[in-house]
Design a protein around this motif. Structure first.
Motif, PDB file in Angstrom:
ATOM      1  N   VAL A 158     -50.501 -22.928  38.902  1.00  0.00           N
ATOM      2  CA  VAL A 158     -50.292 -23.901  37.835  1.00  0.00           C
ATOM      3  C   VAL A 158     -48.957 -24.614  38.030  1.00  0.00           C
ATOM      4  CG1 VAL A 158     -50.036 -24.214  35.344  1.00  0.00           C
ATOM      5  CG2 VAL A 158     -51.703 -22.566  36.228  1.00  0.00           C
ATOM      6  N   SER A 159     -47.903 -23.865  38.324  1.00  0.00           N
ATOM      7  CA  SER A 159     -46.575 -24.477  38.434  1.00  0.00           C
ATOM      8  C   SER A 159     -46.502 -25.436  39.623  1.00  0.00           C
ATOM      9  CB  SER A 159     -45.493 -23.403  38.559  1.00  0.00           C
ATOM     10  OG  SER A 159     -45.689 -22.606  39.703  1.00  0.00           O
ATOM     11  N   GLN A 160     -47.112 -25.074  40.745  1.00  0.00           N
ATOM     12  CA  GLN A 160     -47.122 -25.981  41.895  1.00  0.00           C
ATOM     13  C   GLN A 160     -47.872 -27.272  41.573  1.00  0.00           C
ATOM     14  OE1 GLN A 160     -48.983 -23.372  44.709  1.00  0.00           O
ATOM     15  NE2 GLN A 160     -47.049 -22.716  45.644  1.00  0.00           N
ATOM     16  N   LEU A 161     -48.945 -27.131  40.830  1.00  0.00           N
ATOM     17  CA  LEU A 161     -49.789 -28.296  40.544  1.00  0.00           C
ATOM     18  C   LEU A 161     -49.098 -29.257  39.588  1.00  0.00           C
ATOM     19  CD1 LEU A 161     -52.549 -29.631  40.980  1.00  0.00           C
ATOM     20  CD2 LEU A 161     -53.413 -28.317  39.052  1.00  0.00           C
ATOM     21  N   VAL A 162     -48.564 -28.740  38.479  1.00  0.00           N
ATOM     22  CA  VAL A 162     -48.020 -29.635  37.457  1.00  0.00           C
ATOM     23  C   VAL A 162     -46.575 -30.021  37.725  1.00  0.00           C
ATOM     24  CG1 VAL A 162     -49.585 -28.688  35.723  1.00  0.00           C
ATOM     25  CG2 VAL A 162     -47.269 -27.775  35.896  1.00  0.00           C
ATOM     26  N   GLU A 218     -69.085 -19.014  39.302  1.00  0.00           N
ATOM     27  CA  GLU A 218     -67.739 -18.539  39.008  1.00  0.00           C
ATOM     28  C   GLU A 218     -66.927 -19.690  38.393  1.00  0.00           C
ATOM     29  OE1 GLU A 218     -66.663 -15.444  39.308  1.00  0.00           O
ATOM     30  OE2 GLU A 218     -68.590 -14.771  40.102  1.00  0.00           O
ATOM     31  N   PHE A 219     -66.376 -19.474  37.202  1.00  0.00           N
ATOM     32  CA  PHE A 219     -65.640 -20.524  36.504  1.00  0.00           C
ATOM     33  C   PHE A 219     -64.136 -20.287  36.457  1.00  0.00           C
ATOM     34  CE2 PHE A 219     -69.888 -20.780  34.440  1.00  0.00           C
ATOM     35  CZ  PHE A 219     -70.191 -22.091  34.781  1.00  0.00           C
ATOM     36  N   ALA A 220     -63.696 -19.097  36.826  1.00  0.00           N
ATOM     37  CA  ALA A 220     -62.291 -18.742  36.602  1.00  0.00           C
ATOM     38  C   ALA A 220     -61.347 -19.731  37.283  1.00  0.00           C
ATOM     39  CB  ALA A 220     -62.023 -17.330  37.118  1.00  0.00           C
ATOM     40  N   GLY A 221     -60.511 -20.386  36.458  1.00  0.00           N
ATOM     41  CA  GLY A 221     -59.476 -21.268  36.978  1.00  0.00           C
ATOM     42  C   GLY A 221     -59.972 -22.449  37.774  1.00  0.00           C
ATOM     43  N   LYS A 277     -52.486 -30.365  33.226  1.00  0.00           N
ATOM     44  CA  LYS A 277     -51.346 -30.650  32.344  1.00  0.00           C
ATOM     45  C   LYS A 277     -51.813 -30.843  30.903  1.00  0.00           C
ATOM     46  CE  LYS A 277     -48.034 -32.922  35.469  1.00  0.00           C
ATOM     47  NZ  LYS A 277     -47.294 -34.184  35.697  1.00  0.00           N
ATOM     48  N   ALA A 278     -52.881 -31.595  30.721  1.00  0.00           N
ATOM     49  CA  ALA A 278     -53.361 -31.866  29.358  1.00  0.00           C
ATOM     50  C   ALA A 278     -53.825 -30.596  28.667  1.00  0.00           C
ATOM     51  CB  ALA A 278     -54.494 -32.890  29.406  1.00  0.00           C
ATOM     52  N   LEU A 279     -54.378 -29.664  29.431  1.00  0.00           N
ATOM     53  CA  LEU A 279     -54.850 -28.404  28.861  1.00  0.00           C
ATOM     54  C   LEU A 279     -53.713 -27.393  28.677  1.00  0.00           C
ATOM     55  CD1 LEU A 279     -58.189 -27.899  30.832  1.00  0.00           C
ATOM     56  CD2 LEU A 279     -57.918 -28.670  28.477  1.00  0.00           C
ATOM     57  N   ASN A 280     -52.527 -27.731  29.215  1.00  0.00           N
ATOM     58  CA  ASN A 280     -51.361 -26.840  29.100  1.00  0.00           C
ATOM     59  C   ASN A 280     -51.714 -25.419  29.545  1.00  0.00           C
ATOM     60  OD1 ASN A 280     -48.648 -26.244  28.476  1.00  0.00           O
ATOM     61  ND2 ASN A 280     -49.230 -25.466  26.455  1.00  0.00           N
ATOM     62  N   VAL A 281     -52.237 -25.305  30.763  1.00  0.00           N
ATOM     63  CA  VAL A 281     -52.732 -24.029  31.275  1.00  0.00           C
ATOM     64  C   VAL A 281     -51.571 -23.060  31.514  1.00  0.00           C
ATOM     65  CG1 VAL A 281     -53.993 -22.916  33.161  1.00  0.00           C
ATOM     66  CG2 VAL A 281     -54.742 -25.156  32.310  1.00  0.00           C
ATOM     67  N   THR A 282     -51.786 -21.833  31.136  1.00  0.00           N
ATOM     68  CA  THR A 282     -50.836 -20.749  31.384  1.00  0.00           C
ATOM     69  C   THR A 282     -51.611 -19.541  31.903  1.00  0.00           C
ATOM     70  OG1 THR A 282     -51.054 -19.999  29.086  1.00  0.00           O
ATOM     71  CG2 THR A 282     -49.226 -21.493  29.587  1.00  0.00           C
ATOM     72  N   PRO A 283     -50.950 -18.580  32.590  1.00  0.00           N
ATOM     73  CA  PRO A 283     -49.544 -18.558  32.989  1.00  0.00           C
ATOM     74  C   PRO A 283     -49.283 -19.463  34.194  1.00  0.00           C
ATOM     75  CG  PRO A 283     -50.636 -16.618  33.841  1.00  0.00           C
ATOM     76  CD  PRO A 283     -51.652 -17.328  32.982  1.00  0.00           C
ATOM     77  N   LEU A 284     -48.025 -19.760  34.424  1.00  0.00           N
ATOM     78  CA  LEU A 284     -47.672 -20.725  35.464  1.00  0.00           C
ATOM     79  C   LEU A 284     -47.905 -20.203  36.875  1.00  0.00           C
ATOM     80  CD1 LEU A 284     -44.387 -22.208  33.954  1.00  0.00           C
ATOM     81  CD2 LEU A 284     -46.696 -23.175  33.900  1.00  0.00           C
ATOM     82  N   ASP A 285     -47.997 -18.865  37.044  1.00  0.00           N
ATOM     83  CA  ASP A 285     -48.214 -18.330  38.386  1.00  0.00           C
ATOM     84  C   ASP A 285     -49.685 -18.082  38.692  1.00  0.00           C
ATOM     85  OD1 ASP A 285     -48.635 -16.220  36.691  1.00  0.00           O
ATOM     86  OD2 ASP A 285     -47.367 -14.790  37.780  1.00  0.00           O
ATOM     87  N   TYR A 286     -50.576 -18.500  37.775  1.00  0.00           N
ATOM     88  CA  TYR A 286     -52.013 -18.289  37.997  1.00  0.00           C
ATOM     89  C   TYR A 286     -52.522 -19.271  39.039  1.00  0.00           C
ATOM     90  CZ  TYR A 286     -56.959 -17.477  37.000  1.00  0.00           C
ATOM     91  OH  TYR A 286     -58.278 -17.169  37.107  1.00  0.00           O
ATOM     92  N   LYS A 287     -53.367 -18.778  39.952  1.00  0.00           N
ATOM     93  CA  LYS A 287     -53.887 -19.630  41.022  1.00  0.00           C
ATOM     94  C   LYS A 287     -55.167 -20.322  40.558  1.00  0.00           C
ATOM     95  CE  LYS A 287     -53.286 -18.845  45.368  1.00  0.00           C
ATOM     96  NZ  LYS A 287     -53.311 -18.323  46.768  1.00  0.00           N
ATOM     97  N   ALA A 308     -56.743 -35.306  43.367  1.00  0.00           N
ATOM     98  CA  ALA A 308     -55.474 -34.640  43.084  1.00  0.00           C
ATOM     99  C   ALA A 308     -54.898 -35.109  41.751  1.00  0.00           C
ATOM    100  CB  ALA A 308     -54.486 -34.910  44.218  1.00  0.00           C
ATOM    101  N   HIS A 309     -54.960 -36.405  41.508  1.00  0.00           N
ATOM    102  CA  HIS A 309     -54.405 -36.982  40.280  1.00  0.00           C
ATOM    103  C   HIS A 309     -55.183 -36.508  39.050  1.00  0.00           C
ATOM    104  CE1 HIS A 309     -52.492 -39.823  37.636  1.00  0.00           C
ATOM    105  NE2 HIS A 309     -53.611 -40.498  37.424  1.00  0.00           N
ATOM    106  N   ILE A 310     -56.508 -36.487  39.139  1.00  0.00           N
ATOM    107  CA  ILE A 310     -57.340 -36.046  38.008  1.00  0.00           C
ATOM    108  C   ILE A 310     -57.120 -34.560  37.748  1.00  0.00           C
ATOM    109  CG2 ILE A 310     -59.732 -35.644  37.283  1.00  0.00           C
ATOM    110  CD1 ILE A 310     -60.418 -38.234  38.930  1.00  0.00           C
ATOM    111  N   TRP A 311     -57.114 -33.754  38.810  1.00  0.00           N
ATOM    112  CA  TRP A 311     -56.922 -32.303  38.672  1.00  0.00           C
ATOM    113  C   TRP A 311     -55.601 -32.004  37.972  1.00  0.00           C
ATOM    114  CZ3 TRP A 311     -55.703 -28.632  43.342  1.00  0.00           C
ATOM    115  CH2 TRP A 311     -55.858 -27.286  42.954  1.00  0.00           C
ATOM    116  N   ARG A 312     -54.529 -32.637  38.444  1.00  0.00           N
ATOM    117  CA  ARG A 312     -53.213 -32.400  37.871  1.00  0.00           C
ATOM    118  C   ARG A 312     -53.147 -32.874  36.416  1.00  0.00           C
ATOM    119  NH1 ARG A 312     -47.541 -34.657  40.311  1.00  0.00           N
ATOM    120  NH2 ARG A 312     -48.544 -36.652  39.879  1.00  0.00           N
ATOM    121  N   SER A 313     -53.711 -34.051  36.132  1.00  0.00           N
ATOM    122  CA  SER A 313     -53.688 -34.570  34.761  1.00  0.00           C
ATOM    123  C   SER A 313     -54.463 -33.664  33.813  1.00  0.00           C
ATOM    124  CB  SER A 313     -54.292 -35.985  34.740  1.00  0.00           C
ATOM    125  OG  SER A 313     -53.569 -36.867  35.572  1.00  0.00           O
ATOM    126  N   TRP A 314     -55.582 -33.142  34.276  1.00  0.00           N
ATOM    127  CA  TRP A 314     -56.442 -32.272  33.462  1.00  0.00           C
ATOM    128  C   TRP A 314     -55.729 -30.968  33.130  1.00  0.00           C
ATOM    129  CZ3 TRP A 314     -59.813 -27.912  34.898  1.00  0.00           C
ATOM    130  CH2 TRP A 314     -60.871 -27.680  34.018  1.00  0.00           C
TER     131      TRP A 314
END
Length: 467
Positions: free
Chosen positions: A338-342, A381-384, A292-302, A284-290
């Motif tokens: 994205v928003s729930q994760l970060v 499949e790589f999406a998200g 955040k560091a990539l600044n993934v958008t949009p925030l509602d993307y699953k 969970a910590h690595i996923w969230r840090s990764w």
């Protein structure tokens, strides 16, 4: 805190090698398969993610070898492999596709494994530190000059390259086809090979078991779960393009035991009914840090986090036989916007990881088998997605003592061809259960931010950043 998470450096070097011999290795005795015979592979063996070779590299210094042994290394490894290919005879075959695209092992003349003998004018000390995977080691793993990515059909299923260095040490670069074994199965095979080399005679404990029919699909197939791990999703986030449009760099971090314990404490669910494991918390910590560091958008993307779960202990009706070395792993899948994760709590993310992990039941395994039978995925499949692979419980060092002591390094070399994969490795410099090494790929522009986030202890509850 800085010592809790330490970035590990590796040198960017060129390793010139000369290939001296390429030799097929045939089973040393009769095997229970002749030309024209074939063997069934299960849908766990044949799922698209298993259609790869898993490259691993082992380094051995010269101080444990006598001058006579140095001259005999290749012969000892060759002869022991030939002996082991008798009970592990499927590794001497080849893969082919049947009419429905499913793979099987078949046997023909002049097959066998492949042993490559090479040398380098460099000494092992010239390679720098041997504590973390280094993409520069790629010449020490044999690939055919015209080999295609992800090609497994008609390939030797064991490819071993022994490279001798000027100092007397050597490396063993190994490629095993994932269709024949998962990580634990690979350790069983390498362990038998090493034990046979040490003893000078065949040693197999446990006795290898093929028995892939154990995982035949039901008739009719019964898919009871959505299997988000395989689902095709619109690639509507910035994550994939950010990683694939620029060449990402591989980064490795040593995370000590104290930090892991504290992250686990921070990640415990509020209700305390179900505690999370160290893996749940660190994933969970690595996923969230990764993210955040990539600044993934949009925030509602699953987003998806997938990880392998060893299902051996889940199988009760009936249980697997001892010595089974095939694929018994299923991909668990946690999801989050994205928003729930970060912006959410670490405990909420770790709970999602835990639920995905414990959800891999015997019933789930059977559903995966039937899903692949009904809708055989033809591409990754790589999406998200981030995939975390845990190697910390593999006996990589212990199983690879061929008579010259444990290797000074055992593990993978290069994650950059699959930059959405993170590997958790045992730290060869610490006792079992101690530090782990986190290897992950990032664009150069995101590396500093990721290191900062990975080193930070916080429970979450912060607003997502939008730049």
């Amino acid at each position: 805190m800085a010592t809790w998470v330490q970035e590990l450096q590796f040198p960017h070097i060129d390793i010139p090698i000369t290939i001296d011999h390429v030799t097929p290795v045939m089973p040393a005795g009769p095997i229970p398969a002749g030309a024209g015979d074939c063997l069934y592979l299960s849908n766990l063996d044949d799922v698209v993610g298993a259609r790869v070779f898993t490259p691993t590299l082992y380094f051995y210094r010269s101080n444990n070898l006598s001058s006579t042994q140095r001259k005999l290394v290749v012969k000892i490894l060759h002869d022991a492999l030939a002996s082991v290919l008798v009970p592990y005879y499927p590794f001497s075959g080849r893969l082919r596709e049947t009419q429905n695209g499913k793979l099987e092992v078949f046997f023909g003349p002049k097959q066998g494994a492949l042993m490559v003998e090479a040398h380098s004018e460099m000494a092992i000390t010239d390679l720098g530190g041997l504590s973390v995977p280094n993409p520069a080691w790629s010449p020490l793993i044999y690939r055919f000059p015209d080999e295609e990515a992800y090609k497994v059909v008609d390939m030797p299923l064991v490819i071993a390259q022994v490279t001798s260095f000027s100092c007397g040490g050597f490396s063993l670069g190994l490629r095993l086809c994932h269709c024949l074994c998962d990580g634990l199965g690979a350790m069983q095979f390498v362990g038998a090979w090493a034990a046979t080399a040490r003893a000078g005679a065949l040693v197999t404990s446990p006795v290898p078991c093929w028995d892939r029919e154990f995982f035949r699909p039901r008739d009719p197939p019964l898919v009871k779960y959505p299997h988000l791990e395989f689902m095709r999703m619109d690639d509507g986030s910035s994550l994939t393009s950010t990683l694939w449009q620029v060449k990402p760099v591989q980064k490795c971090y040593r995370v000590n035991r104290e930090f892991q314990v504290q992250i686990k404490q921070l990640a415990q669910p509020d209700d305390q009914h179900h505690s999370c494991t160290t893996f749940d918390a660190m994933a969970a910590h690595i996923w969230r840090s990764w993210v955040k560091a990539l600044n993934v958008t949009p925030l509602d993307y699953k987003l998806r986090l997938t990880f392998s779960v060893n299902a051996r202990q889940k199988l009760r009706n009936p249980p697997l036989k001892d010595g089974f070395y095939g694929n018994v792993v299923c991909l668990a899948c946690a999801t989050s916007t994205v928003s729930q994760l970060v912006g959410g709590k670490l405990s909420a993310t770790s709970r999602s990881v835990r639920e995905a992990r414990v959800g891999v039941s015997e019933d789930y395994v059977r559903s995966v088998i039937d899903y692949v039978e009904v809708d055989r995925p033809s591409r990754l499949e790589f999406a998200g997605k981030l995939t975390i692979t845990q190697w910390t419980r593999f006996s990589m060092y212990e199983s690879a003592d061929f008579g010259w002591g444990q290797p000074v390094y055992a593990g993978p070399i290069d994650l950059t061809p699959t930059p959405q994969v993170c590997i958790l490795l045992p730290d060869g410099d610490s006792p079992p259960g101690g530090s782990m090494v986190v290897c992950i790929c990032l664009p150069e522009s995101a590396t500093s931010k990721f290191r900062e986030l990975l080193s930070r202890m916080d429970t979450g509850d912060e607003a997502p950043e939008v730049e």
